[in-house]
Design a protein around this motif. Sequence first.
Motif, PDB file in Angstrom:
ATOM      1  N   GLU A  16      16.861   0.117  -2.002  1.00  0.00           N
ATOM      2  CA  GLU A  16      16.429  -1.191  -1.507  1.00  0.00           C
ATOM      3  C   GLU A  16      14.987  -1.487  -1.891  1.00  0.00           C
ATOM      4  O   GLU A  16      14.639  -2.633  -2.197  1.00  0.00           O
ATOM      5  CB  GLU A  16      16.586  -1.217   0.020  1.00  0.00           C
ATOM      6  N   PHE A  17      14.122  -0.480  -1.889  1.00  0.00           N
ATOM      7  CA  PHE A  17      12.706  -0.735  -2.164  1.00  0.00           C
ATOM      8  C   PHE A  17      12.441  -1.064  -3.630  1.00  0.00           C
ATOM      9  O   PHE A  17      11.372  -1.526  -3.982  1.00  0.00           O
ATOM     10  CB  PHE A  17      11.831   0.446  -1.715  1.00  0.00           C
ATOM     11  N   ARG A  18      13.422  -0.821  -4.482  1.00  0.00           N
ATOM     12  CA  ARG A  18      13.310  -1.234  -5.887  1.00  0.00           C
ATOM     13  C   ARG A  18      14.127  -2.473  -6.184  1.00  0.00           C
ATOM     14  O   ARG A  18      13.738  -3.298  -7.011  1.00  0.00           O
ATOM     15  CB  ARG A  18      13.788  -0.099  -6.801  1.00  0.00           C
ATOM     16  N   LEU A  19      15.288  -2.588  -5.523  1.00  0.00           N
ATOM     17  CA  LEU A  19      16.189  -3.702  -5.793  1.00  0.00           C
ATOM     18  C   LEU A  19      16.849  -4.130  -4.489  1.00  0.00           C
ATOM     19  O   LEU A  19      17.866  -3.548  -4.077  1.00  0.00           O
ATOM     20  CB  LEU A  19      17.255  -3.282  -6.811  1.00  0.00           C
ATOM     21  N   PRO A  20      16.304  -5.136  -3.808  1.00  0.00           N
ATOM     22  CA  PRO A  20      16.894  -5.588  -2.532  1.00  0.00           C
ATOM     23  C   PRO A  20      18.352  -6.011  -2.705  1.00  0.00           C
ATOM     24  O   PRO A  20      18.706  -6.703  -3.658  1.00  0.00           O
ATOM     25  CB  PRO A  20      16.004  -6.780  -2.151  1.00  0.00           C
ATOM     26  N   LYS A  21      19.179  -5.587  -1.769  1.00  0.00           N
ATOM     27  CA  LYS A  21      20.614  -5.835  -1.911  1.00  0.00           C
ATOM     28  C   LYS A  21      20.991  -7.296  -1.672  1.00  0.00           C
ATOM     29  O   LYS A  21      22.022  -7.761  -2.179  1.00  0.00           O
ATOM     30  CB  LYS A  21      21.400  -4.922  -0.959  1.00  0.00           C
ATOM     31  N   ASP A  22      20.169  -8.043  -0.932  1.00  0.00           N
ATOM     32  CA  ASP A  22      20.472  -9.462  -0.791  1.00  0.00           C
ATOM     33  C   ASP A  22      20.279 -10.184  -2.125  1.00  0.00           C
ATOM     34  O   ASP A  22      20.944 -11.180  -2.409  1.00  0.00           O
ATOM     35  CB  ASP A  22      19.630 -10.103   0.311  1.00  0.00           C
ATOM     36  N   VAL A  71      24.309  -1.613  -6.201  1.00  0.00           N
ATOM     37  CA  VAL A  71      24.304  -1.544  -4.742  1.00  0.00           C
ATOM     38  C   VAL A  71      24.335  -0.118  -4.207  1.00  0.00           C
ATOM     39  O   VAL A  71      23.787   0.157  -3.143  1.00  0.00           O
ATOM     40  CB  VAL A  71      25.454  -2.359  -4.100  1.00  0.00           C
ATOM     41  N   TYR A  72      24.973   0.817  -4.929  1.00  0.00           N
ATOM     42  CA  TYR A  72      25.031   2.177  -4.372  1.00  0.00           C
ATOM     43  C   TYR A  72      23.986   3.109  -4.969  1.00  0.00           C
ATOM     44  O   TYR A  72      23.645   4.123  -4.372  1.00  0.00           O
ATOM     45  CB  TYR A  72      26.428   2.784  -4.511  1.00  0.00           C
ATOM     46  N   ASP A 109       0.842  -1.185   0.000  1.00  0.00           N
ATOM     47  CA  ASP A 109       0.000   0.000   0.000  1.00  0.00           C
ATOM     48  C   ASP A 109       0.885   1.245   0.000  1.00  0.00           C
ATOM     49  O   ASP A 109       1.875   1.312   0.732  1.00  0.00           O
ATOM     50  CB  ASP A 109      -0.883   0.006   1.251  1.00  0.00           C
ATOM     51  N   PRO A 110       0.565   2.254  -0.837  1.00  0.00           N
ATOM     52  CA  PRO A 110       1.420   3.444  -0.941  1.00  0.00           C
ATOM     53  C   PRO A 110       1.685   4.145   0.384  1.00  0.00           C
ATOM     54  O   PRO A 110       2.817   4.577   0.647  1.00  0.00           O
ATOM     55  CB  PRO A 110       0.638   4.350  -1.899  1.00  0.00           C
ATOM     56  N   ALA A 111       0.664   4.267   1.234  1.00  0.00           N
ATOM     57  CA  ALA A 111       0.850   4.970   2.504  1.00  0.00           C
ATOM     58  C   ALA A 111       1.827   4.225   3.407  1.00  0.00           C
ATOM     59  O   ALA A 111       2.632   4.847   4.120  1.00  0.00           O
ATOM     60  CB  ALA A 111      -0.485   5.147   3.211  1.00  0.00           C
ATOM     61  N   ALA A 112       1.778   2.903   3.366  1.00  0.00           N
ATOM     62  CA  ALA A 112       2.689   2.109   4.201  1.00  0.00           C
ATOM     63  C   ALA A 112       4.105   2.125   3.649  1.00  0.00           C
ATOM     64  O   ALA A 112       5.075   2.324   4.380  1.00  0.00           O
ATOM     65  CB  ALA A 112       2.177   0.676   4.306  1.00  0.00           C
ATOM     66  N   ARG A 113       4.239   1.931   2.349  1.00  0.00           N
ATOM     67  CA  ARG A 113       5.578   1.795   1.774  1.00  0.00           C
ATOM     68  C   ARG A 113       6.350   3.114   1.781  1.00  0.00           C
ATOM     69  O   ARG A 113       7.583   3.107   1.744  1.00  0.00           O
ATOM     70  CB  ARG A 113       5.496   1.235   0.362  1.00  0.00           C
ATOM     71  N   ALA A 114       5.648   4.250   1.804  1.00  0.00           N
ATOM     72  CA  ALA A 114       6.328   5.542   1.851  1.00  0.00           C
ATOM     73  C   ALA A 114       7.076   5.746   3.157  1.00  0.00           C
ATOM     74  O   ALA A 114       7.840   6.710   3.290  1.00  0.00           O
ATOM     75  CB  ALA A 114       5.324   6.679   1.650  1.00  0.00           C
ATOM     76  N   CYS A 115       6.888   4.823   4.095  1.00  0.00           N
ATOM     77  CA  CYS A 115       7.543   4.919   5.404  1.00  0.00           C
ATOM     78  C   CYS A 115       8.524   3.782   5.654  1.00  0.00           C
ATOM     79  O   CYS A 115       9.060   3.655   6.752  1.00  0.00           O
ATOM     80  CB  CYS A 115       6.493   4.933   6.513  1.00  0.00           C
ATOM     81  N   ASN A 116       8.746   2.919   4.660  1.00  0.00           N
ATOM     82  CA  ASN A 116       9.703   1.832   4.863  1.00  0.00           C
ATOM     83  C   ASN A 116      10.517   1.598   3.597  1.00  0.00           C
ATOM     84  O   ASN A 116      10.205   2.135   2.537  1.00  0.00           O
ATOM     85  CB  ASN A 116       8.987   0.538   5.308  1.00  0.00           C
ATOM     86  N   PHE A 117      11.571   0.792   3.725  1.00  0.00           N
ATOM     87  CA  PHE A 117      12.452   0.510   2.593  1.00  0.00           C
ATOM     88  C   PHE A 117      12.269  -0.912   2.073  1.00  0.00           C
ATOM     89  O   PHE A 117      13.119  -1.426   1.342  1.00  0.00           O
ATOM     90  CB  PHE A 117      13.914   0.754   2.989  1.00  0.00           C
ATOM     91  N   ASP A 118      11.159  -1.554   2.438  1.00  0.00           N
ATOM     92  CA  ASP A 118      10.873  -2.881   1.912  1.00  0.00           C
ATOM     93  C   ASP A 118      10.509  -2.785   0.439  1.00  0.00           C
ATOM     94  O   ASP A 118      10.010  -1.750  -0.030  1.00  0.00           O
ATOM     95  CB  ASP A 118       9.721  -3.526   2.682  1.00  0.00           C
TER      96      ASP A 118
END
Length: 483
Positions: free
Chosen positions: A204-210, A199-200, A20-29
């Motif tokens: 993260e929210f577009r391309l997880p580093k793991d 990586v730099y 959800d946009p409101a949730a993701r705007a507050c995290n880097f998942d």
Amino acid sequence: MAATYEVNKQLEKVPMPEQDPAARACNFDEVAWGYTPEDAMVEARRCIQCPKKPCMDGCPVGVPIPRFIESVAHGEFAEAYAAVKAANALPAICGRVCPQERQCEGVCTRGRKGEPVGIGRLERFVADWAFEHPDEAAAALGQAEGGADRAADSKRLAGKRVACVGSGPASLTCAGELAKMGADVTVFEALHKVGGVLVYGIPEFRLPKDLVAREVSSLSDLGVSFETNAVIGRLYDVDELLDEQGFDAVFVGTGAGLPGYLGIEGEGLNGVMVANELLTRVNLMKAYLFPEHETPVYVGKKCIVVGGGNVAMDAARTAKRLGADVTVVYRRSREEMPARAEEIHHAEQEGIAFQMLTSPVRALGDDKGWIAGLECERMELGEPDASGRRRPKPVAGSEFVMDADMLVIAVGSKTNPLIANTTPGLEVTARNLVVADERTGATSKPGVFAGGDTVIGAATVILAMGAGKRAASGIAEYLAPSA
């Protein structure tokens, strides 16, 4: 290839599940969650398997798109992965960050009436599926790579050593292709993590580093070695790699990481930074996890991001997640923005404002040396310039001021001149771009090849990968000419 399934005639792509946009705007998942197997099969059945296969012409690395999509349509996910992986060294990455709308999907026949097939989403699906089913994926890949011709090719460069300078998508692709041919490949990376812009530069929210680490690990499995904290041009120069370190060829894939500036008054104020700094601190140095990672980054309350490309969208969405109220300023209209349509859409969903047809004039500071505002002027569009986009022109008397305590400049980047300055005999342009043959990557210096952003300037991951793949073929021909 004739389709052996009933074509799904729905005009729109199967929606991609996402936060959800409101949730993701507050995290880097990660924003997008990816297709389920059922969703992937339904979307794959939108492909009509047209005989001319324009999608393949639109893919810089030559993925056999109709073949892998037909396998997905039948639920044969391992076979689909093998088909993709044979052509694309980094499918999980490309499925997430490639500008498919301007490449494979941009020429998809289904796009003439409705939306094109979600090729990128399907590529991401098969790559993610393979990670979750490693034994099945490995078996299918091994079967696809079997045969006498493949076995002979895997020994073609046995005993040859190749250095790849930089560890971005061009170098990683080149290294992987050369390793498949039996070469002893070492990748030299200036930073402490392998992956370059992956990586730099990409959040993260577009391309997880793991996920990036996972793809790099697959190259290690092929025998590729990595040396980090190794600045070529300082630790060794290119001649030393060839003459003293024993490498038979060198591939230069150092990218375009030198930031561009606006050239306006006030750029030296506190609170002003280039997007490269913001993204590197957050993506590579994990500033968003402060104080767990002791690498803080300055974040203002009112942030202006100048630019209209993917880097500008990444910077704006990153600043939003760090707590800033963000406005993107762009001197053309939305139609001219070079960023991916999906990234612009996601930014709007997340509450980022856009100030179009606006250009900065000067940054205004307070009595303590911090930015307090940005003076801008309105623009109007004139005739097209060399890029094919209409050139913006200032509107007389239209100046106005926007409040800001943080300014992020995302107006492009340039090639670092270090390699050019330390490599005699290497032809470069006035912009320090390495001159290289488009087909083979060969430069003016024997044994030295180049590709990606270091040759064409800042572009996309997939174009860099295509260049790396072509350069690997060029290096192979140089080191082991065909009989």
